[in-house]
Motif scaffolding. Structure first.
Motif, PDB file in Angstrom:
ATOM      1  N   MET A 169       1.983   5.426   4.314  1.00 58.21           N
ATOM      2  CA  MET A 169       1.836   5.962   2.965  1.00 58.21           C
ATOM      3  C   MET A 169       2.162   4.877   1.963  1.00 58.21           C
ATOM      4  O   MET A 169       3.305   4.385   1.922  1.00 58.21           O
ATOM      5  CB  MET A 169       2.771   7.162   2.778  1.00 58.21           C
ATOM      6  N   ASP A 170       1.192   4.470   1.177  1.00 62.47           N
ATOM      7  CA  ASP A 170       1.357   3.444   0.160  1.00 62.47           C
ATOM      8  C   ASP A 170       1.130   4.019  -1.229  1.00 62.47           C
ATOM      9  O   ASP A 170       0.559   5.107  -1.374  1.00 62.47           O
ATOM     10  CB  ASP A 170       0.369   2.300   0.413  1.00 62.47           C
ATOM     11  N   SER A 171       1.555   3.283  -2.230  1.00 60.79           N
ATOM     12  CA  SER A 171       1.377   3.709  -3.631  1.00 60.79           C
ATOM     13  C   SER A 171       1.836   5.151  -3.823  1.00 60.79           C
ATOM     14  O   SER A 171       1.134   5.974  -4.426  1.00 60.79           O
ATOM     15  CB  SER A 171      -0.090   3.551  -4.051  1.00 60.79           C
ATOM     16  N   LEU A 172       3.004   5.446  -3.323  1.00 63.02           N
ATOM     17  CA  LEU A 172       3.501   6.824  -3.364  1.00 63.02           C
ATOM     18  C   LEU A 172       3.746   7.291  -4.788  1.00 63.02           C
ATOM     19  O   LEU A 172       4.144   6.508  -5.671  1.00 63.02           O
ATOM     20  CB  LEU A 172       4.768   6.937  -2.530  1.00 63.02           C
ATOM     21  N   LYS A 173       3.503   8.587  -4.994  1.00 66.71           N
ATOM     22  CA  LYS A 173       3.647   9.222  -6.293  1.00 66.71           C
ATOM     23  C   LYS A 173       4.656  10.366  -6.177  1.00 66.71           C
ATOM     24  O   LYS A 173       4.839  10.925  -5.080  1.00 66.71           O
ATOM     25  CB  LYS A 173       2.307   9.797  -6.748  1.00 66.71           C
ATOM     26  N   VAL A 177      -4.843  11.935  -1.140  1.00 66.28           N
ATOM     27  CA  VAL A 177      -4.195  10.801  -0.477  1.00 66.28           C
ATOM     28  C   VAL A 177      -5.176   9.711  -0.078  1.00 66.28           C
ATOM     29  O   VAL A 177      -4.769   8.659   0.426  1.00 66.28           O
ATOM     30  CB  VAL A 177      -3.418  11.258   0.776  1.00 66.28           C
ATOM     31  N   ASP A 216       3.692  13.360  -4.211  1.00 66.53           N
ATOM     32  CA  ASP A 216       3.641  13.276  -2.751  1.00 66.53           C
ATOM     33  C   ASP A 216       4.919  13.840  -2.116  1.00 66.53           C
ATOM     34  O   ASP A 216       4.999  13.949  -0.876  1.00 66.53           O
ATOM     35  CB  ASP A 216       3.468  11.825  -2.293  1.00 66.53           C
ATOM     36  N   SER A 229       6.335   2.472  -0.416  1.00 64.61           N
ATOM     37  CA  SER A 229       5.653   2.811   0.835  1.00 64.61           C
ATOM     38  C   SER A 229       6.634   3.376   1.847  1.00 64.61           C
ATOM     39  O   SER A 229       7.831   3.058   1.825  1.00 64.61           O
ATOM     40  CB  SER A 229       4.996   1.558   1.435  1.00 64.61           C
ATOM     41  N   ASP A 278      -7.409   6.604   0.214  1.00 62.92           N
ATOM     42  CA  ASP A 278      -7.232   5.206  -0.221  1.00 62.92           C
ATOM     43  C   ASP A 278      -5.768   4.818  -0.406  1.00 62.92           C
ATOM     44  O   ASP A 278      -5.476   3.681  -0.786  1.00 62.92           O
ATOM     45  CB  ASP A 278      -7.998   4.911  -1.518  1.00 62.92           C
ATOM     46  N   ARG A 279      -4.840   5.737  -0.150  1.00 60.70           N
ATOM     47  CA  ARG A 279      -3.411   5.409  -0.216  1.00 60.70           C
ATOM     48  C   ARG A 279      -2.716   5.594   1.127  1.00 60.70           C
ATOM     49  O   ARG A 279      -1.768   4.884   1.437  1.00 60.70           O
ATOM     50  CB  ARG A 279      -2.713   6.270  -1.273  1.00 60.70           C
ATOM     51  N   PHE A 280      -3.163   6.580   1.903  1.00 59.69           N
ATOM     52  CA  PHE A 280      -2.545   6.884   3.193  1.00 59.69           C
ATOM     53  C   PHE A 280      -3.488   6.474   4.321  1.00 59.69           C
ATOM     54  O   PHE A 280      -4.720   6.540   4.178  1.00 59.69           O
ATOM     55  CB  PHE A 280      -2.268   8.376   3.320  1.00 59.69           C
ATOM     56  N   THR A 281      -2.899   6.087   5.461  1.00 65.15           N
ATOM     57  CA  THR A 281      -3.698   5.693   6.623  1.00 65.15           C
ATOM     58  C   THR A 281      -3.107   6.320   7.885  1.00 65.15           C
ATOM     59  O   THR A 281      -1.919   6.138   8.170  1.00 65.15           O
ATOM     60  CB  THR A 281      -3.718   4.169   6.786  1.00 65.15           C
TER      61      THR A 281
END
Length: 126
Positions: free
Chosen positions: A83-87, A64, A90, A17, A66-69
């Motif tokens: 930013m969570d669960s980054l790939k 993005v 991204d 994150s 459901d992963r970014f807010t």
């Protein structure tokens, strides 16, 4: 001086994150739609999230969702992108933006007469 100043980018492993910050000066963010964009070399800058206090609507690109807010702290005149669960996909330069328009127009059209941040690099890799 009217500007948006970003911070918080960096290197992170997949699944990790980061939180990007974007501090506004010289104007009040609450009066603007706010958004985040990203750009990779040779590609267009694309909108990934936006919010407008005028209608209370938030938009996310499917890549993005459901992963970014996106959020905003009115007292600090600052916007954020958690930013969570980054790939690895991204990985990009991320830009904050503010425009006197709707959140939908900002995320789809970009900044026409408003403000861009200077950009911050986010790299997702092992």
């Amino acid at each position: 001086q009217v500007q948006l100043v970003e911070s918080g980018g960096g290197l992170v492993q997949p699944g990790g994150s980061l939180r990007l910050s974007c501090a506004a000066s010289g104007f009040t963010l609450d009066d603007y739609a706010i958004g985040w964009f990203r750009q990779t070399p040779g590609k267009e800058r694309i909108g990934i999230s936006s919010f407008s206090s005028a209608d209370g609507r938030t938009y996310y690109d499917e890549s993005v969702k459901d992963r970014f807010t996106i959020s905003r702290d009115a007292a600090k005149n600052t916007m954020y992108l958690q930013m969570d669960s980054l790939k690895p996909e991204d990985t990009a330069v991320y830009y904050c933006a503010a425009e006197k328009t709707t959140g939908w127009e900002l995320i789809t059209r970009g900044v026409l007469s408003g403000y861009w941040g200077q950009g911050t690099q986010v790299t997702v890799t092992w």
